[in-house]
Design a protein around this motif. Structure first.
Motif, PDB file in Angstrom:
ATOM      1  N   HIS A 126       0.900  -1.077   0.019  1.00 51.28           N
ATOM      2  CA  HIS A 126      -0.047  -0.048  -0.039  1.00 51.28           C
ATOM      3  C   HIS A 126       0.732   1.312  -0.228  1.00 51.28           C
ATOM      4  N   ASP A 127       1.827   1.307   0.872  1.00 48.01           N
ATOM      5  CA  ASP A 127       2.759   2.409   0.764  1.00 48.01           C
ATOM      6  C   ASP A 127       3.407   2.680  -0.550  1.00 48.01           C
ATOM      7  N   LEU A 128       4.036   1.392  -0.956  1.00 52.16           N
ATOM      8  CA  LEU A 128       4.823   1.529  -2.190  1.00 52.16           C
ATOM      9  C   LEU A 128       3.838   2.003  -3.399  1.00 52.16           C
ATOM     10  N   LYS A 129       2.665   1.825  -3.327  1.00 51.40           N
ATOM     11  CA  LYS A 129       1.685   2.270  -4.296  1.00 51.40           C
ATOM     12  C   LYS A 129       1.393   3.600  -4.240  1.00 51.40           C
ATOM     13  N   GLN A 130       1.855   4.240  -3.494  1.00 54.52           N
ATOM     14  CA  GLN A 130       1.623   5.911  -3.464  1.00 54.52           C
ATOM     15  C   GLN A 130       2.664   6.765  -4.606  1.00 54.52           C
ATOM     16  N   LEU A 131       3.661   5.814  -4.987  1.00 47.92           N
ATOM     17  CA  LEU A 131       4.378   6.202  -5.851  1.00 47.92           C
ATOM     18  C   LEU A 131       3.571   5.886  -7.444  1.00 47.92           C
ATOM     19  N   ARG A 132       2.544   5.205  -7.410  1.00 49.33           N
ATOM     20  CA  ARG A 132       1.879   4.786  -8.714  1.00 49.33           C
ATOM     21  C   ARG A 132       1.587   6.171  -9.673  1.00 49.33           C
ATOM     22  N   LEU A 138       4.598   4.916 -17.298  1.00 50.79           N
ATOM     23  CA  LEU A 138       6.046   4.304 -17.482  1.00 50.79           C
ATOM     24  C   LEU A 138       5.757   3.003 -17.709  1.00 50.79           C
ATOM     25  N   PRO A 139       6.438   2.204 -18.747  1.00 50.73           N
ATOM     26  CA  PRO A 139       6.597   0.779 -18.939  1.00 50.73           C
ATOM     27  C   PRO A 139       7.436   0.020 -18.039  1.00 50.73           C
ATOM     28  N   VAL A 140       7.129  -1.016 -17.671  1.00 50.31           N
ATOM     29  CA  VAL A 140       7.900  -1.904 -16.599  1.00 50.31           C
ATOM     30  C   VAL A 140       9.234  -2.061 -17.061  1.00 50.31           C
ATOM     31  N   ALA A 141       9.536  -2.191 -18.536  1.00 47.72           N
ATOM     32  CA  ALA A 141      10.958  -2.291 -18.752  1.00 47.72           C
ATOM     33  C   ALA A 141      11.860  -1.050 -18.562  1.00 47.72           C
ATOM     34  N   GLU A 142      11.050   0.280 -18.636  1.00 47.82           N
ATOM     35  CA  GLU A 142      11.622   1.523 -18.282  1.00 47.82           C
ATOM     36  C   GLU A 142      11.992   1.825 -16.852  1.00 47.82           C
ATOM     37  N   LEU A 143      11.023   1.423 -16.023  1.00 48.61           N
ATOM     38  CA  LEU A 143      10.832   1.513 -14.530  1.00 48.61           C
ATOM     39  C   LEU A 143      12.181   0.671 -13.984  1.00 48.61           C
ATOM     40  N   LYS A 144      12.304  -0.541 -14.497  1.00 50.41           N
ATOM     41  CA  LYS A 144      13.581  -1.413 -14.061  1.00 50.41           C
ATOM     42  C   LYS A 144      14.843  -0.490 -13.989  1.00 50.41           C
ATOM     43  N   GLU A 145      15.032   0.197 -14.989  1.00 50.53           N
ATOM     44  CA  GLU A 145      16.318   0.954 -15.203  1.00 50.53           C
ATOM     45  C   GLU A 145      16.149   2.386 -14.571  1.00 50.53           C
ATOM     46  N   ASN A 146      14.998   2.706 -13.900  1.00 51.62           N
ATOM     47  CA  ASN A 146      15.035   4.201 -13.468  1.00 51.62           C
ATOM     48  C   ASN A 146      15.508   4.542 -12.196  1.00 51.62           C
ATOM     49  N   ALA A 147      16.586   5.162 -12.099  1.00 59.52           N
ATOM     50  CA  ALA A 147      17.010   5.507 -10.749  1.00 59.52           C
ATOM     51  C   ALA A 147      16.397   6.430  -9.931  1.00 59.52           C
ATOM     52  N   GLU A 148      15.317   7.163 -10.535  1.00 57.72           N
ATOM     53  CA  GLU A 148      14.533   7.972  -9.841  1.00 57.72           C
ATOM     54  C   GLU A 148      13.572   7.390  -8.930  1.00 57.72           C
ATOM     55  N   LEU A 149      13.223   6.103  -9.456  1.00 57.04           N
ATOM     56  CA  LEU A 149      12.320   5.392  -8.574  1.00 57.04           C
ATOM     57  C   LEU A 149      13.039   4.814  -7.418  1.00 57.04           C
ATOM     58  N   ILE A 150      14.138   4.535  -7.325  1.00 55.83           N
ATOM     59  CA  ILE A 150      14.906   3.988  -6.400  1.00 55.83           C
ATOM     60  C   ILE A 150      15.254   5.340  -5.304  1.00 55.83           C
ATOM     61  N   ASN A 151      15.564   6.276  -5.867  1.00 56.45           N
ATOM     62  CA  ASN A 151      15.688   7.583  -5.062  1.00 56.45           C
ATOM     63  C   ASN A 151      14.282   7.858  -4.217  1.00 56.45           C
ATOM     64  N   ASP A 152      13.180   7.578  -4.879  1.00 54.27           N
ATOM     65  CA  ASP A 152      11.871   8.103  -4.465  1.00 54.27           C
ATOM     66  C   ASP A 152      11.549   6.994  -3.154  1.00 54.27           C
ATOM     67  N   ALA A 153      12.127   5.731  -3.334  1.00 54.38           N
ATOM     68  CA  ALA A 153      11.536   4.719  -2.435  1.00 54.38           C
ATOM     69  C   ALA A 153      12.394   4.978  -1.256  1.00 54.38           C
ATOM     70  N   LEU A 154      13.967   5.586  -1.422  1.00 50.15           N
ATOM     71  CA  LEU A 154      14.490   5.847  -0.257  1.00 50.15           C
ATOM     72  C   LEU A 154      14.176   7.120   0.390  1.00 50.15           C
TER      73      LEU A 154
END
Length: 278
Positions: A126-132, A138-154
């Protein structure tokens, strides 16, 4: 400001159950496989019962026999660290989902490399889906390489847990304290500058000499709501510290730019992307 909260109760410590007798188990399973090729199902069942145990399941014909030995009973695919065989629950008690597993290795005197602990990284769906909303186009293939996604998770207030399972039999709590002082300390300086020693000491001081870490022991580092870091060993809470910087620095060791296990980090990010797209 660091707001440490320490628990004072002391609980009796329970040693983890002894590992199964792998050679004996493998031999029994191999014998059952040979019997299966030569006898009918009823005969196999009789043979197993005569040995005083229930019939053992046979791997699928296309799977090598050893494959069935690498998974703990009830372990789901992807929940076992393949190099050590350490198994992780697919969910924590709090309902956080396993995103990936990896291995922390270190080198002694620059010569010998040892496996220290296997780890699993968990996150609250539920918390993770706040970033949805930010990443839904963005397609999954692009999200897999997206450094900004990790930064947002941190950076975000997402409840996450890193579960460490000790695989090195001679690991002392002093070694853990020293290793965290070096690794977490470097991340604190990376994100917070040089004036972070007080925060670092408030964290490593929780790992007191009274704690023992036999092989199989579990340490959990959990980011709770409000960027509160909670630390437990074998389910016993050592204490908690409210610090966004500390939470981010610890998680960065496992999913950040220079992680302990690059393959694990890639798997974790891929599963994050899948959750956001489902």
């Amino acid at each position: 400001m660091v707001s440490p909260r320490f628990t004072t109760a002391t609980f009796p410590r329970l040693l983890p159950p002894p590992p199964p007798n792998r050679p004996a188990f493998a031999a029994a399973l191999a014998a059952a496989a040979v019997a299966a090729a030569a006898a009918a199902a009823a005969s196999r069942t009789f043979t197993a019962k005569s040995a005083g145990r229930p019939p053992l399941p046979h791997p699928a014909p296309s799977a090598p026999l050893w494959a069935s030995l690498s998974l703990a009973d009830g372990a789901a695919p992807g929940s076992v660290e393949p190099r050590t065989g350490a198994a992780f629950p697919t969910e924590t008690a709090g309902g956080r989902r396993l995103l990936g597993v990896g291995l922390r290795r270190t080198t002694i005197l620059g010569l010998k490399s040892i496996d220290v602990y296997a780890f699993g990284v968990y996150a609250d769906d539920h918390d993770l889906k706040q970033l949805r909303e930010k990443y839904q186009n963005l397609p999954v293939a692009e999200l897999k390489e997206n450094a900004e996604l990790i930064n947002d998770a941190l950076e975000s207030d997402i409840r996450m847990t890193v579960r460490l399972q000790i695989v090195y039999g001679r690991l002392s709590i002093r070694s853990v304290r020293s290793a965290f002082e070096k690794s977490v300390g470097s991340r604190l300086k990376k994100f917070g500058g040089s004036d972070t020693n007080e925060l670092l000491q408030s964290f490593v001081s929780l790992f007191k000499d009274e704690y023992k870490l036999p092989k199989g022991s579990v340490i959990e580092l959990s980011r709770e709501s409000g960027h509160v870091l909670k630390i437990t060993i074998e389910g016993e809470e050592l204490g908690s510290i409210q610090s966004k910087l500390l939470c981010k620095s610890i998680l960065d060791l496992y999913i950040g730019e220079d992680p302990f296990d690059k393959n694990a980090k890639d798997s974790i990010q891929e599963n994050m992307a899948s959750i956001l797209k489902n």
